[in-house]
Design an enzyme around this catalytic site. Sequence first.
Site, PDB file in Angstrom:
ATOM      1  N   LYS A 203       1.063   3.765 -11.395  1.00  0.00           N
ATOM      2  CA  LYS A 203      -0.132   2.975 -11.066  1.00  0.00           C
ATOM      3  C   LYS A 203      -0.597   2.120 -12.263  1.00  0.00           C
ATOM      4  O   LYS A 203      -1.173   1.054 -12.071  1.00  0.00           O
ATOM      5  CB  LYS A 203      -1.257   3.889 -10.557  1.00  0.00           C
ATOM      6  CG  LYS A 203      -0.914   4.591  -9.232  1.00  0.00           C
ATOM      7  CD  LYS A 203      -0.643   3.615  -8.083  1.00  0.00           C
ATOM      8  CE  LYS A 203      -0.483   4.304  -6.749  1.00  0.00           C
ATOM      9  NZ  LYS A 203      -0.205   3.395  -5.633  1.00  0.00           N
TER      10      LYS A 203
ATOM     11  N   TYR B 258       3.047   9.654 -11.280  1.00  0.00           N
ATOM     12  CA  TYR B 258       2.084   8.937 -10.429  1.00  0.00           C
ATOM     13  C   TYR B 258       1.179   8.003 -11.240  1.00  0.00           C
ATOM     14  O   TYR B 258       1.162   6.788 -10.989  1.00  0.00           O
ATOM     15  CB  TYR B 258       1.285   9.954  -9.597  1.00  0.00           C
ATOM     16  CG  TYR B 258       0.354   9.304  -8.596  1.00  0.00           C
ATOM     17  CD1 TYR B 258       0.844   8.467  -7.601  1.00  0.00           C
ATOM     18  CD2 TYR B 258      -1.014   9.525  -8.651  1.00  0.00           C
ATOM     19  CE1 TYR B 258      -0.010   7.861  -6.687  1.00  0.00           C
ATOM     20  CE2 TYR B 258      -1.880   8.926  -7.739  1.00  0.00           C
ATOM     21  CZ  TYR B 258      -1.376   8.094  -6.764  1.00  0.00           C
ATOM     22  OH  TYR B 258      -2.215   7.488  -5.873  1.00  0.00           O
TER      23      TYR B 258
ATOM     24  N   ASN C  65       0.797  -1.223   0.000  1.00  0.00           N
ATOM     25  CA  ASN C  65       0.000   0.000   0.000  1.00  0.00           C
ATOM     26  C   ASN C  65       0.837   1.284   0.000  1.00  0.00           C
ATOM     27  O   ASN C  65       0.348   2.338  -0.394  1.00  0.00           O
ATOM     28  CB  ASN C  65      -0.932  -0.028   1.223  1.00  0.00           C
ATOM     29  CG  ASN C  65      -1.609   1.297   1.445  1.00  0.00           C
ATOM     30  OD1 ASN C  65      -2.532   1.667   0.718  1.00  0.00           O
ATOM     31  ND2 ASN C  65      -1.132   2.054   2.425  1.00  0.00           N
TER      32      ASN C  65
HETATM   33  P1  NAD Z   1      -0.534   8.712   2.949  1.00  0.00           P
HETATM   34  O1  NAD Z   1       0.438   9.728   2.454  1.00  0.00           O
HETATM   35  O2  NAD Z   1      -1.507   9.096   4.021  1.00  0.00           O
HETATM   36  O3  NAD Z   1       0.223   7.385   3.424  1.00  0.00           O
HETATM   37  C1  NAD Z   1       1.285   6.866   2.680  1.00  0.00           C
HETATM   38  C2  NAD Z   1       1.885   5.682   3.382  1.00  0.00           C
HETATM   39  O4  NAD Z   1       3.038   5.288   2.605  1.00  0.00           O
HETATM   40  C3  NAD Z   1       2.394   5.996   4.779  1.00  0.00           C
HETATM   41  O5  NAD Z   1       2.073   4.928   5.645  1.00  0.00           O
HETATM   42  C4  NAD Z   1       3.904   6.093   4.640  1.00  0.00           C
HETATM   43  O6  NAD Z   1       4.622   5.570   5.744  1.00  0.00           O
HETATM   44  C5  NAD Z   1       4.172   5.209   3.434  1.00  0.00           C
HETATM   45  N1  NAD Z   1       5.360   5.692   2.735  1.00  0.00           N
HETATM   46  C6  NAD Z   1       5.550   6.905   2.136  1.00  0.00           C
HETATM   47  N2  NAD Z   1       6.808   7.000   1.653  1.00  0.00           N
HETATM   48  C7  NAD Z   1       7.426   5.823   1.961  1.00  0.00           C
HETATM   49  C8  NAD Z   1       8.718   5.300   1.737  1.00  0.00           C
HETATM   50  N3  NAD Z   1       9.661   6.000   1.090  1.00  0.00           N
HETATM   51  N4  NAD Z   1       9.007   4.042   2.191  1.00  0.00           N
HETATM   52  C9  NAD Z   1       8.078   3.304   2.827  1.00  0.00           C
HETATM   53  N5  NAD Z   1       6.827   3.735   3.061  1.00  0.00           N
HETATM   54  C10 NAD Z   1       6.506   4.982   2.641  1.00  0.00           C
HETATM   55  O7  NAD Z   1      -1.289   8.229   1.641  1.00  0.00           O
HETATM   56  P2  NAD Z   1      -2.636   7.419   1.374  1.00  0.00           P
HETATM   57  O8  NAD Z   1      -3.584   8.352   0.727  1.00  0.00           O
HETATM   58  O9  NAD Z   1      -3.065   6.650   2.569  1.00  0.00           O
HETATM   59  O10 NAD Z   1      -2.089   6.456   0.215  1.00  0.00           O
HETATM   60  C11 NAD Z   1      -1.925   5.069   0.383  1.00  0.00           C
HETATM   61  C12 NAD Z   1      -1.953   4.432  -0.985  1.00  0.00           C
HETATM   62  O11 NAD Z   1      -3.192   4.728  -1.615  1.00  0.00           O
HETATM   63  C13 NAD Z   1      -0.862   4.920  -1.941  1.00  0.00           C
HETATM   64  O12 NAD Z   1      -0.356   3.846  -2.682  1.00  0.00           O
HETATM   65  C14 NAD Z   1      -1.620   5.888  -2.844  1.00  0.00           C
HETATM   66  O13 NAD Z   1      -1.013   6.005  -4.108  1.00  0.00           O
HETATM   67  C15 NAD Z   1      -2.971   5.222  -2.914  1.00  0.00           C
HETATM   68  N6  NAD Z   1      -4.082   6.078  -3.305  1.00  0.00           N
HETATM   69  C16 NAD Z   1      -4.476   7.125  -2.538  1.00  0.00           C
HETATM   70  C17 NAD Z   1      -5.543   7.907  -2.949  1.00  0.00           C
HETATM   71  C18 NAD Z   1      -6.038   9.065  -2.154  1.00  0.00           C
HETATM   72  O14 NAD Z   1      -6.867   9.825  -2.680  1.00  0.00           O
HETATM   73  N7  NAD Z   1      -5.607   9.258  -0.921  1.00  0.00           N
HETATM   74  C19 NAD Z   1      -6.213   7.603  -4.146  1.00  0.00           C
HETATM   75  C20 NAD Z   1      -5.789   6.531  -4.892  1.00  0.00           C
HETATM   76  C21 NAD Z   1      -4.727   5.753  -4.465  1.00  0.00           C
END
Ligand code: NAD
Length: 245
Positions: free
Chosen positions: A157, A153, A88
Amino acid sequence: MIKDKIAVITGGTRGIGLEIVRTFEENGAKVILFGSKKESVEKALETLKKENRGVDGYYPNLSDFEEVEKTMDEIVQKYGKIDILVNNAGISANKKIEQTSSKEFEDIMSLNVNALFNTIKATVPHMKEAGGGVILNTSSMVSLYGQPSGVGYPTSKFAVNGLTKSLARELAPANIRVNAVAPGITNTDMVANLPKEMIEPLIKSIPLGRMGEPRDVANAFLFLASDLASYVTGEILSVDGAARA
Ligand code: NAD
């Protein structure tokens, strides 16, 4: 639904990942979360402890295969197996191509794609030995439509979807299912960090009339991790309120 399963969740310290941790824990799994730093892992474990949840945590550098392999081996020594791996962790981008450096592009690919290769390669031998497993990846709505800036990005994906569909076919004979969840705009720090001008019109255009909450997304992961999805593999499950942006 996933009672006594051993689940490793990367990017489990906040946002969507932390909610997957909670959801899996509530459904009977023993959860091990990964974060990028010692401090963020300790903070997440502290929060979870206050909620009476016994969760374990590690912070390997996901770009370093040997370090990831060592951590997965350590987890298997401690817990006996890994049933579920959730990839994730991810970072996003929103700059136009002229303002994006090749290093920034590489950093996105490194965490959002290469890290998945590393965690999966390090986990598959253990899953094969145990007779099967489930691998889940966090994709995104942008993996279907692209986005008008931050090209790294959506590129990453689209790659997540390709990896998911290919490994589903490669690993099916070993009884390992591989699926992805593609969230739309979800209420986490990642979205809070994007410019308002970019996000507000997108939210207005969502047919279900709201942004997704981390629990909406975590529930889809729970379904795919459980035996309810026993014949589902190679699927990219959209959880986006029918957003088509
Ligand atoms: P967030 O920024 O709140 O959390 C990101 C997580 O990734 C954190 O737990 C962090 O520790 C980890 N992370 C970041 N950089 C890292 C690194 N260098 N090494 C290891 N871990 C690392 O983001 P989120 O919104 O919870 O996103 C989680 C996933 O969901 C991601 O893959 C993101 O692309 C995807 N996503 C998010 C959304 C959205 O709208 N929030 C939409 C589609 C997909």
